[in-house]
Design a protein around this motif. Structure first.
Motif, PDB file in Angstrom:
ATOM      1  N   ALA A  98       0.826  -1.203   0.000  1.00  0.00           N
ATOM      2  CA  ALA A  98       0.000   0.000   0.000  1.00  0.00           C
ATOM      3  C   ALA A  98       0.861   1.254   0.000  1.00  0.00           C
ATOM      4  CB  ALA A  98      -0.914   0.025   1.229  1.00  0.00           C
ATOM      5  N   PRO A  99       0.366   2.325  -0.640  1.00  0.00           N
ATOM      6  CA  PRO A  99       1.027   3.630  -0.524  1.00  0.00           C
ATOM      7  C   PRO A  99       0.383   4.394   0.632  1.00  0.00           C
ATOM      8  CG  PRO A  99      -0.640   3.733  -2.217  1.00  0.00           C
ATOM      9  CD  PRO A  99      -0.663   2.325  -1.675  1.00  0.00           C
ATOM     10  N   ALA A 100       1.038   5.457   1.060  1.00  0.00           N
ATOM     11  CA  ALA A 100       0.473   6.305   2.107  1.00  0.00           C
ATOM     12  C   ALA A 100       1.063   7.704   1.979  1.00  0.00           C
ATOM     13  CB  ALA A 100       0.785   5.740   3.488  1.00  0.00           C
ATOM     14  N   GLN A 101       0.348   8.662   2.544  1.00  0.00           N
ATOM     15  CA  GLN A 101       0.835  10.030   2.605  1.00  0.00           C
ATOM     16  C   GLN A 101       0.824  10.455   4.056  1.00  0.00           C
ATOM     17  OE1 GLN A 101      -1.104  12.774  -0.022  1.00  0.00           O
ATOM     18  NE2 GLN A 101      -0.344  14.547   1.079  1.00  0.00           N
TER      19      GLN A 101
ATOM     20  N   GLU B 267       5.572  13.321   4.094  1.00  0.00           N
ATOM     21  CA  GLU B 267       6.219  12.248   3.351  1.00  0.00           C
ATOM     22  C   GLU B 267       5.235  11.474   2.486  1.00  0.00           C
ATOM     23  OE1 GLU B 267       9.860  10.868   6.271  1.00  0.00           O
ATOM     24  OE2 GLU B 267       7.971   9.790   6.395  1.00  0.00           O
ATOM     25  N   LEU B 268       5.752  10.957   1.386  1.00  0.00           N
ATOM     26  CA  LEU B 268       5.067   9.938   0.610  1.00  0.00           C
ATOM     27  C   LEU B 268       5.723   8.629   1.006  1.00  0.00           C
ATOM     28  CD1 LEU B 268       4.908  11.585  -2.920  1.00  0.00           C
ATOM     29  CD2 LEU B 268       3.084  11.407  -1.224  1.00  0.00           C
TER      30      LEU B 268
ATOM     31  N   ALA C  97      10.244   5.805   2.408  1.00  0.00           N
ATOM     32  CA  ALA C  97       9.656   7.129   2.611  1.00  0.00           C
ATOM     33  C   ALA C  97      10.491   8.201   1.915  1.00  0.00           C
ATOM     34  CB  ALA C  97       9.561   7.440   4.101  1.00  0.00           C
ATOM     35  N   TRP C  98       9.762   9.177   1.351  1.00  0.00           N
ATOM     36  CA  TRP C  98      10.384  10.305   0.658  1.00  0.00           C
ATOM     37  C   TRP C  98       9.686  11.594   1.075  1.00  0.00           C
ATOM     38  CZ3 TRP C  98       8.328   5.978  -1.676  1.00  0.00           C
ATOM     39  CH2 TRP C  98       9.217   5.109  -2.305  1.00  0.00           C
ATOM     40  N   LYS C  99      10.393  12.696   0.986  1.00  0.00           N
ATOM     41  CA  LYS C  99       9.745  13.988   1.223  1.00  0.00           C
ATOM     42  C   LYS C  99       8.683  14.196   0.150  1.00  0.00           C
ATOM     43  CE  LYS C  99      10.516  16.390   4.212  1.00  0.00           C
ATOM     44  NZ  LYS C  99       9.871  16.283   5.518  1.00  0.00           N
ATOM     45  N   HIS C 100       7.572  14.755   0.556  1.00  0.00           N
ATOM     46  CA  HIS C 100       6.440  15.058  -0.322  1.00  0.00           C
ATOM     47  C   HIS C 100       6.798  16.312  -1.112  1.00  0.00           C
ATOM     48  CE1 HIS C 100       2.392  16.878  -0.951  1.00  0.00           C
ATOM     49  NE2 HIS C 100       2.073  15.626  -1.180  1.00  0.00           N
TER      50      HIS C 100
END
Length: 168
Positions: free
Chosen positions: A51-54, A61-62, A92-95
């Protein structure tokens, strides 16, 4: 003075000066997380998306959670608790706003990779799960790992300590 005596003296001087190549540590710093001994699994970037998440502020983060075959089989069969050998990895990455399409978001700089490994014997005291948190491929300090299980136990104990729900 004989050549062997000169070599012995040179070796002694080097040792005193801290230059002894034979005395240097031969092991690299551990790639395993403190407390749990969890490492980054080989090939995890090719695993299946769970699953993805924000994540909202302040992290912004994304995130994407991927799982190994055992994890995916358990999610699909709705098997709980997860079987031993289950591994989940959260990237995780910065949005960041997309420069090409302003309403969209894209991953920016990578922040962490977090790993959960199910081994009910080895991690009996933490609900059967071992944890690892990595920045730039290296495990973070012990203090950060001390918070992992408490957070999962406080919020998702009834779901075998796993936050991520399988995306339909």
């Amino acid at each position: 003075m004989s050549p062997s005596s000169m070599l012995a003296i040179a070796g002694a001087v080097a040792m005193v000066a801290g230059l002894c190549w034979a005395c240097a540590p031969t092991q690299a710093p551990s790639a395993a997380s403190p407390i749990y001994g969890v490492t980054l699994p080989k090939g995890y970037r090719d695993w299946t998306l769970v699953a993805p998440a924000q994540e909202a502020a302040p992290l912004d983060e994304l995130r994407a959670v991927v799982g190994n075959r055992k994890a995916l089989d358990a999610y699909r069969a709705r098997t709980r608790p997860f079987p031993d050998g289950t591994v989940l990895v959260k990237l995780a990455w910065k949005h960041t706003p997309s420069p090409d399409f302003p309403p969209a978001s894209i991953p920016g700089a990578a922040t962490t990779v977090q790993v959960m490994v199910k081994d009910s014997r080895r991690y009996a005291s933490t609900g059967g799960w071992g944890f690892g948190r990595f920045v730039d491929g290296k495990p973070v300090d012990k203090a950060q790992h001390e918070t992992c299980f408490a957070c999962h136990a406080a919020r998702v104990k009834n779901r075998d300590y796993v936050f991520t729900r399988y995306a339909p």
